[in-house]
Design a protein around this motif. Structure first.
Motif, mmCIF file in Angstrom:
data_model
loop_
_atom_site.group_PDB
_atom_site.id
_atom_site.type_symbol
_atom_site.label_atom_id
_atom_site.label_comp_id
_atom_site.label_asym_id
_atom_site.label_seq_id
_atom_site.Cartn_x
_atom_site.Cartn_y
_atom_site.Cartn_z
ATOM 1 N N CYS A 1 42.302 38.464 41.530
ATOM 2 C CA CYS A 1 42.583 37.932 40.197
ATOM 3 C C CYS A 1 43.789 38.624 39.566
ATOM 4 C CB CYS A 1 41.361 38.101 39.291
ATOM 5 S SG CYS A 1 39.884 37.232 39.868
ATOM 6 N N ASP B 1 50.006 39.017 30.019
ATOM 7 C CA ASP B 1 49.708 38.699 31.419
ATOM 8 C C ASP B 1 50.507 39.548 32.399
ATOM 9 O OD1 ASP B 1 52.166 37.666 30.841
ATOM 10 O OD2 ASP B 1 51.837 35.731 31.802
ATOM 11 N N LYS C 1 43.222 37.005 30.097
ATOM 12 C CA LYS C 1 41.831 37.441 30.011
ATOM 13 C C LYS C 1 41.537 38.538 31.023
ATOM 14 C CE LYS C 1 37.091 35.739 30.459
ATOM 15 N NZ LYS C 1 36.238 34.543 30.744
ATOM 16 N N ASP C 2 41.977 38.349 32.278
ATOM 17 C CA ASP C 2 41.723 39.350 33.315
ATOM 18 C C ASP C 2 42.489 40.638 33.030
ATOM 19 O OD1 ASP C 2 40.068 37.610 34.646
ATOM 20 O OD2 ASP C 2 41.648 36.852 35.965
ATOM 21 N N SER D 1 45.979 36.714 34.669
ATOM 22 C CA SER D 1 45.768 35.926 33.454
ATOM 23 C C SER D 1 45.543 36.860 32.279
ATOM 24 C CB SER D 1 44.561 34.997 33.635
ATOM 25 O OG SER D 1 43.369 35.755 33.738
#
Length: 685
Positions: free
Chosen positions: A269, A210, A401-402, A399
């Motif tokens: 994000c 992250d 995932k991002d 995050s």
């Protein structure tokens, strides 16, 4: 007409090949809508060239431009301008604008670095004057000019990132380019250019987390305009603002057709921090810490001097940097200097002491191209730039995932096979290193600490006006402050925030922020909550995804120091002495003169010791980057240099020769001559 002369054109054996060969040889550069190629550009002067800097000195009217190491350089803007002019002459304005962009619209497709000299030859001085008339060859009064020229045989090297479809056009234009610099119409600056394919090393990328740390390095000088209304000089930030990193990444992704990844940045994000300069490459990026100098980090002003001797000839120690917000310092704050705007505090390892650091910045004179028929003459202007090869530390957070999606989209950047374009004119910048790290652990909590803003803070009041100063009430009302914390202002200031969106070609609305480096003292049990918030990336104010609102907490102010006496043995050995770099040079060279004081003997026998003018000639040769400036004096072969055979003079030459860079040799030699002159003057008095 394309030149076919082998002396000035491109050798055929260095041809870069067909488009299919280029794309096949660079499979990793074809991601996105365009296939990109990395090229190596070499140049060799076949005639002396004047690469003007716009300034004079040392008895010369025009000096050549040099890089941060003192070597001659052909700036990328000069090469791009010559190529644009060649394309305009051969193919017309439409083709030239398609390749090299147009003002207020399309950006140039090709990216060039400047041509840096791979070797340094002694420069040459050419003198000329205007004649009285066409029939009279007598020199006209007040027209004598002395100009410095880079000698023929000097070799240069640059790199380029070019779309594969434009390689053939670039090769053809370089074949037609025959000369660089001043006086091209009279035969000066003839050059032989060559293009070669290059395969950049591809780095392996670890598994994403992250938090991504980037070590950026600018390949060319860059200007990050610090104001919307420049004066005589276009000023630059000494760091890369987070919004500039944000814009550079988003523009790169949009250009490559990765709009899905660009939305991660635009949609907040993924957050980006300011890219702050570091003095050297750290072993581990996660251990390095850098922040703007706190506004309460003050330094002592130099004391007054008596007598006729200059201040720099008196004994000097290192600069003391004190905490103006500490107890008992209120009476001394008036006699202390505020930190410089480009001063940073850094430590490359968690267990090493804090040190102050100022990145190398220079002012460069430029000549703008006329914008239309009403502008007959080029527009001269000056621009402040961060020197090439400066390293910056930056952090991206989101995050897992991002961050994984973003890392896949910018993989060519992380692998080192593509460049970013940053700042005014789109200077090329590479990702020198990348490192994935986990969420940092919060620092040790205590009941009292300093809160330091490491970036500008944007926050509004209840009437949506920008706050330029904070107090305890503003912290609790507008920033969601823990109620059990007491806040005391130590030092704060305001900072304007301007911006320009290069994609939409529109100015951003201006704002006013609480300045980076502002310091507050916080007390109470809620400090642990603030430390946890800093570790988790929960920042203060608005637009935090663009780098605003960063803060840190420290029990003691970073960068403070006491009085550090300088050991003579350490100075003579060239060791690192705490303090300002200029003061270190002054202390070191004074120690040289102390141990070799016979060189300042006012009753010397003629020819036994180098005279003051001979020492000054040494400084001039070093400043001109003469390769034999020291070696010719260490082994003198002429009667005029016989005085350099003295043992003390040889010892000083050896110390200068052992210094790592040319700039170090020039600054140490110049300061030593100043000490020598002052000592001679003192002895004569």
């Amino acid at each position: 007409m394309t030149s076919t002369r082998r002396g000035y054109g491109m050798p055929r054996n260095d041809s870069v090949g067909s488009h299919a060969e280029l794309v096949q040889s660079h499979p990793d550069s074809t991601r996105g809508n365009t296939a990109w190629v990395r090229l190596r550009l070499t140049a060799e002067l076949t005639e002396d060239a004047h690469l003007g800097s716009g300034s004079g000195g040392a008895g010369l009217d025009a000096l050549v431009t040099r890089d941060r190491d003192g070597r001659p350089v052909i700036w990328a803007t000069h090469i791009e301008g010559l190529l644009r002019d060649t394309a305009h002459r051969l193919d017309g304005a439409a083709k030239a604008e398609a390749l090299f962009g147009r003002r207020g619209g399309q950006r140039q497709r090709m990216i060039f670095t400047s041509l840096y000299a791979t070797e340094v030859l002694p420069s040459r001085i050419w003198r000329s004057s205007a004649r009285v008339s066409f029939e009279n060859r007598a020199p006209k009064d007040d027209t004598l000019r002395a100009m410095e020229y880079v000698p023929r045989g000097t070799r240069f090297e640059a790199w380029a990132e070019v779309p594969a479809l434009d390689v053939t056009d670039l090769e053809r234009l370089m074949q037609a380019l025959e000369a660089v610099g001043h006086g091209r119409a009279t035969g000066a600056g003839r050059v032989r250019l060559a293009l070669q394919k290059a395969s950049p090393a591809c780095r392996r990328i670890a598994e994403p987390t992250d938090r991504l740390l980037l070590l950026l390095r600018n390949l060319d000088p860059m200007c990050l305009t610090a104001t919307a209304m420049p004066g005589n000089i276009i000023p630059s930030f000494p760091f890369i603002p987070g919004r500039t990193v944000f814009g550079a990444l988003a523009n790169w992704l949009v250009t490559e057709g990765r709009r899905d990844a660009a939305e991660l940045l635009v949609g907040a994000c993924v957050s980006v921090t300011d890219a702050l300069p570091v003095p050297a490459e750290p072993m581990r990026l996660a251990d390095a810490e850098v922040l703007p100098a706190p506004l309460s980090l003050r330094s002592e002003k130099p004391g007054g001097t008596g007598g006729s001797l200059p201040w720099w000839s008196l004994p000097a120690g290192s600069i003391r940097r004190l905490d103006a917000g500490a107890a008992g310092m209120k009476d001394e704050v008036g006699g202390l200097k505020r930190p410089e705007p480009d001063l940073f505090v850094c430590r490359l390892c968690s267990d090493s002491p804090w040190e102050t650091y100022r990145p190398s910045m220079r002012v460069r004179l430029r000549s703008g191209k006329p914008g239309g028929p009403d502008e007959a003459e080029p527009a001269l202007f000056a621009i402040e730039q961060i020197a090439e090869r400066t390293m910056f530390l930056c952090e991206l957070r989101g995050s897992p995932k991002d961050m994984a999606s973003l890392s896949r989209a910018v993989q060519p950047l992380l692998e080192g096979i593509r460049w970013l374009r940053v700042g005014r004119g789109g200077a090329p910048m590479e990702v020198a290193r990348s490192e994935w790290a986990g969420t940092p652990k919060p620092t040790h909590a205590s009941r009292q600490a300093y809160l330091i803003l490491t970036s500008d803070l944007l926050v509004r009041d209840s009437h949506l006006r920008w706050l330029t100063a904070l107090d305890a009430e503003a912290f609790q009302r507008h920033l969601g402050w823990p109620p059990d914390l007491k806040v005391t202002v130590v030092a704060q200031d305001a900072s304007p925030v301007d911006g320009f969106n290069g994609t939409s070609r529109l100015w951003r609305l201006p704002a006013v922020a609480v300045r980076r480096g502002s310091v507050f003292r916080v007390e109470g049990q809620g400090i642990s909550h603030l430390m946890q918030a800093a570790a988790d990336g929960r920042w203060l104010g608005e637009r935090t995804h663009e780098g605003f609102g960063r803060f840190r907490l420290d029990e003691t102010l970073p960068g403070t120091s006491g009085a550090h006496p300088v050991p003579a043995a350490q100075a003579l050995a060239g060791g690192q002495v705490p303090g300002d770099p200029e003061e270190i040079v002054a202390v070191t060279t004074r120690c040289w003169l102390k141990f070799h004081g016979r060189l300042a003997n006012a009753e010397r026998a003629e020819g036994q010791l180098p005279s003051l003018s001979q020492w000054q000639d040494l400084v001039t040769d070093l400043d001109r980057a003469a390769p034999d400036a020291v070696s010719s004096r260490k082994g003198p072969e002429t009667a005029g240099k016989a005085a350099w055979r003295d043992a003390d003079a040889q010892a000083i030459l050896a110390k200068l020769e052992n210094l790592p860079t040319r700039d170090d040799r020039v600054t140490h030699a110049r300061m030593f001559v100043r000490w020598l002159r002052a000592e001679m003057r003192r002895r004569s008095q």
